[in-house]
Motif scaffolding. Structure first.
Motif, mmCIF file in Angstrom:
data_model
loop_
_atom_site.group_PDB
_atom_site.id
_atom_site.type_symbol
_atom_site.label_atom_id
_atom_site.label_comp_id
_atom_site.label_asym_id
_atom_site.label_seq_id
_atom_site.Cartn_x
_atom_site.Cartn_y
_atom_site.Cartn_z
ATOM 1 N N GLY A 101 -4.048 8.055 -10.141
ATOM 2 C CA GLY A 101 -3.153 8.841 -9.314
ATOM 3 C C GLY A 101 -1.729 8.334 -9.359
ATOM 4 N N ASP A 102 -0.831 9.147 -8.822
ATOM 5 C CA ASP A 102 0.574 8.747 -8.744
ATOM 6 C C ASP A 102 0.816 7.747 -7.620
ATOM 7 N N LEU A 103 -0.187 7.543 -6.764
ATOM 8 C CA LEU A 103 -0.048 6.626 -5.629
ATOM 9 C C LEU A 103 -1.122 5.540 -5.728
ATOM 10 N N PRO A 104 -0.970 4.604 -6.647
ATOM 11 C CA PRO A 104 -1.992 3.568 -6.809
ATOM 12 C C PRO A 104 -2.013 2.601 -5.633
ATOM 13 N N ASP A 105 -3.139 1.930 -5.460
ATOM 14 C CA ASP A 105 -3.249 0.918 -4.413
ATOM 15 C C ASP A 105 -2.430 -0.315 -4.781
ATOM 16 N N PRO A 106 -1.857 -0.991 -3.787
ATOM 17 C CA PRO A 106 -1.131 -2.236 -4.065
ATOM 18 C C PRO A 106 -2.102 -3.334 -4.477
ATOM 19 N N PRO A 107 -1.623 -4.377 -5.144
ATOM 20 C CA PRO A 107 -2.518 -5.468 -5.582
ATOM 21 C C PRO A 107 -3.277 -6.109 -4.427
ATOM 22 N N GLN A 108 -2.609 -6.298 -3.298
ATOM 23 C CA GLN A 108 -3.244 -6.878 -2.115
ATOM 24 C C GLN A 108 -2.999 -5.948 -0.927
ATOM 25 N N PRO A 109 -3.880 -4.964 -0.727
ATOM 26 C CA PRO A 109 -3.662 -3.973 0.337
ATOM 27 C C PRO A 109 -3.623 -4.616 1.722
ATOM 28 N N THR A 157 5.736 5.081 7.572
ATOM 29 C CA THR A 157 5.245 3.790 8.060
ATOM 30 C C THR A 157 4.344 4.003 9.264
ATOM 31 N N LEU A 158 3.456 3.071 9.508
ATOM 32 C CA LEU A 158 2.603 3.075 10.690
ATOM 33 C C LEU A 158 2.817 1.766 11.423
ATOM 34 N N ASP A 159 3.448 1.862 12.586
ATOM 35 C CA ASP A 159 3.813 0.679 13.363
ATOM 36 C C ASP A 159 4.627 -0.303 12.515
ATOM 37 N N GLY A 160 5.513 0.255 11.695
ATOM 38 C CA GLY A 160 6.389 -0.562 10.862
ATOM 39 C C GLY A 160 5.814 -0.961 9.524
ATOM 40 N N VAL A 161 4.521 -0.758 9.302
ATOM 41 C CA VAL A 161 3.883 -1.112 8.030
ATOM 42 C C VAL A 161 3.919 0.099 7.106
ATOM 43 N N PRO A 162 4.527 -0.014 5.921
ATOM 44 C CA PRO A 162 4.551 1.138 5.007
ATOM 45 C C PRO A 162 3.131 1.571 4.632
ATOM 46 N N LEU A 163 2.912 2.866 4.623
ATOM 47 C CA LEU A 163 1.595 3.350 4.224
ATOM 48 C C LEU A 163 1.271 2.964 2.782
ATOM 49 N N SER A 164 2.326 2.804 1.971
ATOM 50 C CA SER A 164 2.121 2.419 0.576
ATOM 51 C C SER A 164 1.596 0.997 0.438
ATOM 52 N N ALA A 165 1.671 0.206 1.518
ATOM 53 C CA ALA A 165 1.165 -1.172 1.460
ATOM 54 C C ALA A 165 -0.329 -1.244 1.713
ATOM 55 N N ALA A 166 -0.931 -0.164 2.141
ATOM 56 C CA ALA A 166 -2.362 -0.139 2.449
ATOM 57 C C ALA A 166 -3.123 0.571 1.340
ATOM 58 N N ALA A 167 -4.432 0.351 1.319
ATOM 59 C CA ALA A 167 -5.287 1.044 0.359
ATOM 60 C C ALA A 167 -5.275 2.535 0.669
ATOM 61 N N LEU A 168 -5.219 3.345 -0.377
ATOM 62 C CA LEU A 168 -5.163 4.787 -0.184
ATOM 63 C C LEU A 168 -6.408 5.294 0.548
ATOM 64 N N SER A 169 -7.548 4.673 0.291
ATOM 65 C CA SER A 169 -8.777 5.089 0.966
ATOM 66 C C SER A 169 -8.688 4.890 2.468
ATOM 67 N N GLU A 170 -8.019 3.819 2.910
ATOM 68 C CA GLU A 170 -7.861 3.590 4.348
ATOM 69 C C GLU A 170 -6.909 4.613 4.952
#
Length: 333
Positions: A101-109, A157-170
């Motif tokens: 996908g165009d939105l891959p998971d980060p190395p350490q979600p 962002t969710l409570d200041g945490v970018p959504l891109s920093a989390a696993a897409l499944s979450e």
């Protein structure tokens, strides 16, 4: 871009010609092979009868046997056709599953916290536990905000945490975006609306004012729907999709124009029931319908892609001329 389109278009055209060639051969084989077999057997039988090796009665019986075998031969060619189509379809499915996908998971979600959902590009902020409506002068702006809030595009962002920093499944498990591009599926209606067997189908149907739709079906929710539910009207499909989204019961539910295909009476009933069905849960509705906006806890007015005001529906009508024009469908002076 145009050069790439030409290349891909030519490749698609060539693939279509190859596919048509194979399909024409299979279609011809379904008629030709049984016919050739019947002619050959009849010719041999006639030769044997003329030579006196079999009687005329045996020739008739032999022809009947040959005619009976035509059906299995036709079924054999049809089976080959279906196997070919299945093989091609399976290759497409495998190729799709291998795509990244165009939105891959980060190395350490990172783990997503519970808090305020915000779109940094527009300034829209979603208070947890409330029903927030986004009213945009341009419907495309609201759709883009919904995409970012659901992480179909970057920027939220969710409570200041970018959504891109989390696993897409979450993100998908916590935030559900339901728009009018979603489709119903062919098959049993209950399996489509409640695939996980949550058991909340009656309540969701009531909240979406879709109980009457299911009640009118021959077998109710157990009815097998052909052709992806296209026998339903646009408004009926919209209500069933809303019921499916309510059954999923995500932490954050984002609805994009969930009632623009239903009549005003039904829309008013949905507006009243939706807030009760999502009480205590974070819900976002992208709409310019006054019936939905009047039931929202907060309304965010978006103009030129930016949030310019936040407040109650009645307060915004009084204090924001642009919002009043949008909701009341007034022309600019």
């Amino acid at each position: 871009m145009s050069a790439r389109y030409r290349v891909e278009s030519r490749a698609l055209g060539a693939a279509g010609v190859r596919t048509a060639r194979v399909e024409s051969l299979l279609e011809a084989a379904q008629t030709l092979l049984p016919g050739v077999f019947l002619v050959l057997v009849t010719w041999l039988g006639a030769r044997f009868a003329a030579d006196g090796r079999i009687s005329v009665g045996q020739l008739v019986a032999f022809y009947a046997y040959a005619a009976f075998l035509v059906a299995p031969l036709r079924q054999l060619t049809e089976a080959i056709d279906k196997m070919t189509r299945g093989h091609v379809s399976a290759r497409r499915v495998v190729a799709m599953l291998r795509e990244r996908g165009d939105l891959p998971d980060p190395p350490q979600p990172a783990r997503l916290p519970v808090g305020e959902l915000a779109d940094t590009a527009s300034g829209v902020r979603i208070t947890p536990g409330l029903l927030t409506a986004i009213a945009a002068t341009a419907p495309g702006d609201a759709a883009r905000i919904a995409d970012r809030l659901g992480r179909y595009a970057e920027g939220a962002t969710l409570d200041g945490v970018p959504l891109s920093a989390a696993a897409l499944s979450e993100v998908r498990a916590r935030i559900l975006v339901a728009d009018n591009e979603a489709q119903l599926f062919t098959g049993r209606l209950r399996s489509d609306l409640d695939p996980d067997g949550r058991g909340a189908l009656p309540q969701a149907l009531a909240a979406a004012c879709a109980t009457d739709i299911v009640a009118a079906l021959p077998d109710g929710a157990e009815t097998v729907m052909p052709d992806r539910g296209r026998s339903f009207s646009g408004g009926q499909q919209q209500r069933l999709r809303l019921a499916r989204a309510l059954i999923a019961d995500p932490d954050v539910l984002i609805l994009v124009e969930p009632t623009n295909a239903v009549d005003a009476y039904t829309e008013a009933r949905i507006a009243g029931r939706l807030k009760a069905a999502r009480a205590g849960r974070t819900t976002v509705i992208c709409t310019s319908s006054p019936l939905l906006l009047s039931h929202a806890d907060l309304v965010c007015f978006v103009e030129h892609g930016r949030a310019v005001a936040v407040g109650s529906h009645t307060g915004m009508l009084r204090d924001q001329p642009g919002y009043a024009r949008l909701v009341l469908r007034e022309e600019k002076p």
